[in-house]
Design a protein around this motif. Structure first.
Motif, PDB file in Angstrom:
ATOM      1  N   GLU A   1      30.537 -31.801  10.020  1.00 31.97           N
ATOM      2  CA  GLU A   1      29.722 -31.147   9.003  1.00 31.97           C
ATOM      3  C   GLU A   1      29.969 -31.780   7.631  1.00 31.97           C
ATOM      4  O   GLU A   1      29.032 -32.074   6.898  1.00 31.97           O
ATOM      5  N   ILE A   2      31.239 -31.995   7.306  1.00 33.60           N
ATOM      6  CA  ILE A   2      31.580 -32.589   6.004  1.00 33.60           C
ATOM      7  C   ILE A   2      30.993 -33.999   5.894  1.00 33.60           C
ATOM      8  O   ILE A   2      30.426 -34.380   4.861  1.00 33.60           O
ATOM      9  N   THR A   3      31.122 -34.786   6.959  1.00 36.84           N
ATOM     10  CA  THR A   3      30.588 -36.151   6.963  1.00 36.84           C
ATOM     11  C   THR A   3      29.082 -36.142   6.728  1.00 36.84           C
ATOM     12  O   THR A   3      28.563 -36.933   5.923  1.00 36.84           O
ATOM     13  N   SER A   4      28.365 -35.255   7.419  1.00 38.78           N
ATOM     14  CA  SER A   4      26.906 -35.181   7.281  1.00 38.78           C
ATOM     15  C   SER A   4      26.502 -34.775   5.874  1.00 38.78           C
ATOM     16  O   SER A   4      25.569 -35.346   5.293  1.00 38.78           O
ATOM     17  N   LEU A   5      27.205 -33.796   5.313  1.00 37.46           N
ATOM     18  CA  LEU A   5      26.844 -33.313   3.975  1.00 37.46           C
ATOM     19  C   LEU A   5      27.153 -34.339   2.895  1.00 37.46           C
ATOM     20  O   LEU A   5      26.419 -34.453   1.909  1.00 37.46           O
ATOM     21  N   LEU A   6      28.241 -35.082   3.065  1.00 37.51           N
ATOM     22  CA  LEU A   6      28.546 -36.139   2.095  1.00 37.51           C
ATOM     23  C   LEU A   6      27.455 -37.201   2.099  1.00 37.51           C
ATOM     24  O   LEU A   6      27.029 -37.676   1.042  1.00 37.51           O
ATOM     25  N   SER A   7      26.980 -37.576   3.295  1.00 41.34           N
ATOM     26  CA  SER A   7      25.909 -38.576   3.360  1.00 41.34           C
ATOM     27  C   SER A   7      24.616 -38.018   2.782  1.00 41.34           C
ATOM     28  O   SER A   7      23.834 -38.746   2.169  1.00 41.34           O
ATOM     29  N   LEU A   8      24.385 -36.705   2.934  1.00 43.66           N
ATOM     30  CA  LEU A   8      23.206 -36.071   2.340  1.00 43.66           C
ATOM     31  C   LEU A   8      23.276 -36.116   0.820  1.00 43.66           C
ATOM     32  O   LEU A   8      22.270 -36.282   0.143  1.00 43.66           O
ATOM     33  N   CYS A   9      24.491 -35.982   0.274  1.00 39.25           N
ATOM     34  CA  CYS A   9      24.689 -35.999  -1.180  1.00 39.25           C
ATOM     35  C   CYS A   9      24.794 -37.417  -1.741  1.00 39.25           C
ATOM     36  O   CYS A   9      24.977 -37.596  -2.944  1.00 39.25           O
ATOM     37  N   GLY A  10      24.705 -38.421  -0.872  1.00 41.09           N
ATOM     38  CA  GLY A  10      24.774 -39.802  -1.335  1.00 41.09           C
ATOM     39  C   GLY A  10      26.162 -40.393  -1.291  1.00 41.09           C
ATOM     40  O   GLY A  10      26.391 -41.485  -1.819  1.00 41.09           O
ATOM     41  N   GLY A  11      27.104 -39.699  -0.684  1.00 41.02           N
ATOM     42  CA  GLY A  11      28.477 -40.201  -0.609  1.00 41.02           C
ATOM     43  C   GLY A  11      28.807 -40.711   0.777  1.00 41.02           C
ATOM     44  O   GLY A  11      27.946 -40.827   1.652  1.00 41.02           O
ATOM     45  N   GLN A  12      30.077 -41.000   0.972  1.00 47.32           N
ATOM     46  CA  GLN A  12      30.541 -41.513   2.253  1.00 47.32           C
ATOM     47  C   GLN A  12      31.899 -40.912   2.554  1.00 47.32           C
ATOM     48  O   GLN A  12      32.730 -40.748   1.663  1.00 47.32           O
ATOM     49  N   PHE A  13      32.125 -40.586   3.814  1.00 49.64           N
ATOM     50  CA  PHE A  13      33.395 -39.969   4.191  1.00 49.64           C
ATOM     51  C   PHE A  13      34.498 -41.017   4.202  1.00 49.64           C
ATOM     52  O   PHE A  13      34.405 -42.034   4.860  1.00 49.64           O
ATOM     53  N   SER A  14      35.576 -40.761   3.442  1.00 53.43           N
ATOM     54  CA  SER A  14      36.761 -41.622   3.499  1.00 53.43           C
ATOM     55  C   SER A  14      37.955 -40.801   3.081  1.00 53.43           C
ATOM     56  O   SER A  14      37.984 -40.218   2.001  1.00 53.43           O
ATOM     57  N   GLY A  15      38.944 -40.715   3.928  1.00 51.60           N
ATOM     58  CA  GLY A  15      40.146 -39.953   3.628  1.00 51.60           C
ATOM     59  C   GLY A  15      41.200 -40.834   2.985  1.00 51.60           C
ATOM     60  O   GLY A  15      41.419 -41.966   3.405  1.00 51.60           O
ATOM     61  N   GLU A  16      41.889 -40.338   1.957  1.00 50.68           N
ATOM     62  CA  GLU A  16      42.986 -41.089   1.359  1.00 50.68           C
ATOM     63  C   GLU A  16      44.206 -41.079   2.270  1.00 50.68           C
ATOM     64  O   GLU A  16      45.096 -41.909   2.145  1.00 50.68           O
ATOM     65  N   GLN A  17      44.246 -40.107   3.164  1.00 48.10           N
ATOM     66  CA  GLN A  17      45.305 -40.066   4.168  1.00 48.10           C
ATOM     67  C   GLN A  17      44.659 -39.792   5.513  1.00 48.10           C
ATOM     68  O   GLN A  17      43.511 -39.395   5.590  1.00 48.10           O
ATOM     69  N   GLU A  18      45.385 -40.022   6.551  1.00 49.34           N
ATOM     70  CA  GLU A  18      44.860 -39.744   7.882  1.00 49.34           C
ATOM     71  C   GLU A  18      44.595 -38.241   8.009  1.00 49.34           C
ATOM     72  O   GLU A  18      45.434 -37.420   7.658  1.00 49.34           O
ATOM     73  N   ILE A  19      43.398 -37.889   8.472  1.00 47.26           N
ATOM     74  CA  ILE A  19      43.059 -36.479   8.624  1.00 47.26           C
ATOM     75  C   ILE A  19      43.912 -35.893   9.749  1.00 47.26           C
ATOM     76  O   ILE A  19      43.854 -36.327  10.884  1.00 47.26           O
ATOM     77  N   CYS A 364      16.377 -45.526  20.710  1.00 46.91           N
ATOM     78  CA  CYS A 364      15.909 -45.247  19.344  1.00 46.91           C
ATOM     79  C   CYS A 364      16.847 -44.306  18.579  1.00 46.91           C
ATOM     80  O   CYS A 364      16.661 -44.087  17.383  1.00 46.91           O
ATOM     81  N   LEU A 365      17.837 -43.725  19.283  1.00 50.46           N
ATOM     82  CA  LEU A 365      18.702 -42.709  18.679  1.00 50.46           C
ATOM     83  C   LEU A 365      20.159 -43.164  18.702  1.00 50.46           C
ATOM     84  O   LEU A 365      20.655 -43.619  19.731  1.00 50.46           O
ATOM     85  N   LYS A 366      20.836 -42.997  17.583  1.00 52.34           N
ATOM     86  CA  LYS A 366      22.259 -43.347  17.462  1.00 52.34           C
ATOM     87  C   LYS A 366      23.091 -42.071  17.491  1.00 52.34           C
ATOM     88  O   LYS A 366      22.796 -41.105  16.782  1.00 52.34           O
ATOM     89  N   LEU A 367      24.140 -42.049  18.318  1.00 53.04           N
ATOM     90  CA  LEU A 367      25.029 -40.889  18.381  1.00 53.04           C
ATOM     91  C   LEU A 367      25.870 -40.832  17.115  1.00 53.04           C
ATOM     92  O   LEU A 367      26.609 -41.763  16.797  1.00 53.04           O
ATOM     93  N   ILE A 368      25.774 -39.719  16.377  1.00 46.25           N
ATOM     94  CA  ILE A 368      26.500 -39.556  15.110  1.00 46.25           C
ATOM     95  C   ILE A 368      27.769 -38.755  15.316  1.00 46.25           C
ATOM     96  O   ILE A 368      28.840 -39.113  14.822  1.00 46.25           O
ATOM     97  N   SER A 369      27.682 -37.650  16.039  1.00 44.24           N
ATOM     98  CA  SER A 369      28.877 -36.837  16.267  1.00 44.24           C
ATOM     99  C   SER A 369      28.776 -36.084  17.574  1.00 44.24           C
ATOM    100  O   SER A 369      27.677 -35.856  18.095  1.00 44.24           O
ATOM    101  N   ASN A 370      29.940 -35.686  18.083  1.00 38.60           N
ATOM    102  CA  ASN A 370      30.043 -35.018  19.377  1.00 38.60           C
ATOM    103  C   ASN A 370      31.204 -34.040  19.272  1.00 38.60           C
ATOM    104  O   ASN A 370      32.359 -34.441  19.309  1.00 38.60           O
ATOM    105  N   CYS A 371      30.903 -32.749  19.066  1.00 41.53           N
ATOM    106  CA  CYS A 371      31.935 -31.736  18.807  1.00 41.53           C
ATOM    107  C   CYS A 371      31.940 -30.717  19.946  1.00 41.53           C
ATOM    108  O   CYS A 371      30.887 -30.322  20.434  1.00 41.53           O
ATOM    109  N   GLU A 372      33.126 -30.272  20.333  1.00 47.37           N
ATOM    110  CA  GLU A 372      33.252 -29.367  21.468  1.00 47.37           C
ATOM    111  C   GLU A 372      33.463 -27.923  21.038  1.00 47.37           C
ATOM    112  O   GLU A 372      34.232 -27.648  20.118  1.00 47.37           O
TER     113      GLU A 372
END
Length: 436
Positions: A1-19, A364-372
Motif C-alpha cells: 500500500e505504501i509503495t503504491s501511494l508513494l508512486s501515486l504521489c510522484g515518489g519512489q519507495f526506498s528504505g534507509e534501512q532494511e525494512i 500486457c500486465l506486470k505483477l506489482i505486488s502479491n500479499c497474503e
C-alpha cells in the motif's frame, strides 16, 4: 500500500534501512513533507508519519544521533514564540507516568526555546520505543528508539466510519472496509478515475474508490443482488428493505454523485466496446465457498440449473471454473485498462500447493505486488496487483492458454473441495477427541 501511494504521489519507495517485517516502525526516504502528507491522506495501514531527527539501539545512541542532526533543520520548530509538547509511544510495553517524564527530561539538551502547551501545541514531538514483538519476552530496555516531529496521521478512522456493520446494504460476501480501502490504494485510485468491478455484488469495493473521488460502476450476474431484492443477509432481518441497493450505500456516505451504474451482466461474455475504458479494475471474484461461481448458459450447454429471479427474470446458469474466472479477468484487464491502469483482485490459494508460478499472468500486465491474507491453516487468499504495461493486440487474446502454469486451477470447484476438506478433517478430529 505504501509503495503504491508513494508512486501515486510522484515518489519512489526506498528504505534507509532494511525494512524489518517484525517491527511496526519503518524509516522511509520521502522527498518532501508535502508528499508525506499526501501519503497519509490515503493510507489505512500506516498510523502516523514523523520527520526523523534521531534513532538508535539504545538511549545513548539516540542522544548521539540527535546531537548530530543539523541545528538549522531543528530551529524553525523550536522558536521562542512557538509552543510544543513531547509524547511517548511504546510498542509492546507500558510505562508509568514517572518513567515517561524521566525520558522526556533526558532530552533537555535539545535547544527548545518555546513554551510547553499540552492541549493545543503548534508542534508535537514523539519518542517511539520498540520492545519487540513477543509479549511473553519483553526486554527491560527497548531494542530501538526513535525521536521525531509529528507530521500527519493516517486514515485509520475510515475503517470504523465505513464499517460494514453500519452499512445500509450488505450481503454474505461484502468486503471488509479496511481491505476495501487497501485495494483502492493498491489500485492508485484518484479523483475523476473510472473504476470498474465485474463482480460488484453489494458494491463494497465501489465505496472506497468513490471516497477517493473516482466514478464507479460494476456488473453482476445476480439480478436480486443488483436490485436489492430477496432475503436479507443481516441477522434478525428476513427480507431486504425497499431502499437496500448499491446506490443507497453510496448515498449513505454522500458519494452518490460518483455512482455511474451497476449492470446485470455475465463477466465471461463481452458487453463493452473495444478499447481502453477503465483507470482501475478492483474486484473480488467468487471462490465458490459462500456463493457458487456462475455464468450464463445456453440450451446447447450442459445445464446445471435454471433459476427464476424476481419479476419473471429467468437465466440459465452453468458452472464457471475457477481457472476460467481468472483467465477472463486478466484478458479483460489487458484489453480495457488504460496504460498504467491497475487490476487488483483476490486469488484464493490452497497453501500446501502454493508457489508463485501459479499466479495468473498476461503479457500486457506486470505483477506489482502479491500479499497474503490467511483464511485458515491450509487456505489463504492473495491480494494480487497488476499494472498494464503493454498495449493489447489481437494476438494477446488467448496467449495465456499456451502456458502450463494455470493447470493447478483447472477443474470445477477445486478450491472449494480443498477448502472444505480441511474443515471436514477438523470436525472429524474434534468428534474423535470428544469420544475419548
Amino acid at each position: 500500500e505504501i509503495t503504491s501511494l508513494l508512486s501515486l504521489c510522484g515518489g519512489q519507495f526506498s528504505g534507509e534501512q532494511e525494512i524489518r517485517v517484525n517491527s511496526p516502525f519503518w524509516i522511509l526516504n520521502i522527498p518532501s513533507e508535502e508528499m508525506a502528507r499526501g501519503l497519509m491522506k490515503r493510507t489505512v495501514c500506516a498510523k502516523s508519519i514523523f520527520e526523523l531527527w534521531g534513532h538508535g539501539r539504545s538511549a545513548g545512541e539516540l542522544y548521539a544521533s540527535l546531537k548530530n542532526y543539523p541545528t538549522d533543520k531543528m530551529l524553525p520548530y523550536l522558536q521562542s514564540d512557538s509552543t510544543y509538547k513531547i509524547r511517548i509511544h511504546t510498542f509492546n510495553k507500558t510505562l508509568t507516568q514517572a518513567q515517561k517524564i524521566k525520558k522526556i527530561d533526558a532530552l533537555e539538551f535539545l535547544p527548545f526555546k518555546g513554551k510547553v502547551n499540552l492541549k493545543n501545541p503548534e508542534h508535537t514531538f514523539w519518542i517511539l520505543e520498540d520492545y519487540g514483538m513477543n509479549p511473553n519476552d519483553v526486554p527491560e530496555e527497548p531494542i530501538h528508539l526513535y525521536f521525531g516531529r509529528w507530521i500527519a496521521d493516517g486514515q485509520r478512522e475510515l475503517i470504523e466510519s465505513y464499517s460494514v456493520k453500519k452499512r445500509h446494504f450488505i450481503g454474505n460476501t461484502s468486503m471488509d472496509a479496511c481491505l476495501s480501502f487497501i485495494m483502492a490504494n493498491h489500485g492508485r485510485v484518484k479523483p475523476n478515475d473510472i473504476v470498474y468491478d465485474p463482480f460488484v455484488g453489494t458494491g463494497g469495493l465501489l465505496i472506497s474508490s468513490a471516497h477517493f473521488g473516482a466514478y464507479v460502476c460494476g456488473t453482476d450476474i445476480d439480478y436480486n443482488t443488483i436490485h436489492g431484492l430477496g432475503k436479507a443477509s443481516r441477522k434478525n432481518q428476513k427480507w431486504r428493505g425497499p431502499d437496500e441497493n448499491i446506490r443507497a450505500n453510496l448515498r449513505q456516505y454522500g458519494l452518490e454523485k460518483f455512482y455511474l451504474d451497476a449492470l446485470i451482466a455475465d463477466s465471461s461474455r463481452p458487453i463493452w466496446r473495444k478499447g481502453m475504458l477503465f483507470d482501475a479494475i478492483i474486484t473480488d471474484p467468487p471462490y465458490g465457498i459462500r456463493e457458487a461461481p456462475r455464468r450464463m448458459g445456453s440450451p446447447k450447454e450442459t445445464v446445471k440449473s435454471v433459476e427464476r429471479s424476481t419479476e419473471n427474470h429467468f437465466f440459465v446458469s452453468s458452472s464457471y471454473h475457477l481457472s476460467d474466472i481468472f483467465f477472463d479477468l486478466l484478458k479483460f484487464g489487458a484489453e480495457h485498462l488504460v496504460m498504467g491502469g491497475r487490476l487488483v483482485y483476490w486469488l484464493p490459494i490452497y497453501r500446501p500447493e502454493y508457489s508463485e508460478e501459479i499466479i495468473p499472468r498476461h503479457p500486457c500486465l506486470k505483477l506489482i505486488s502479491n500479499c497474503e491474507q490467511m483464511l485458515s491453516s491450509h487456505t489463504s487468499r492473495r491480494l494480487i496487483t497488476m499494472e498494464k504495461v503493454k498495449e493489447f493486440k489481437d494476438q494477446d487474446e488467448n496467449s495465456y492458454l499456451l502456458d502450463g502454469q494455470y493447470m493447478p486451477y483447472r477443474g470445477h470447484n477445486s478450491f472449494r473441495e480443498k477448502y472444505f476438506s480441511g474443515v471436514t478433517k477438523r470436525i472429524a478430529k474434534e468428534e474423535k477427541d470428544n469420544q475419548k
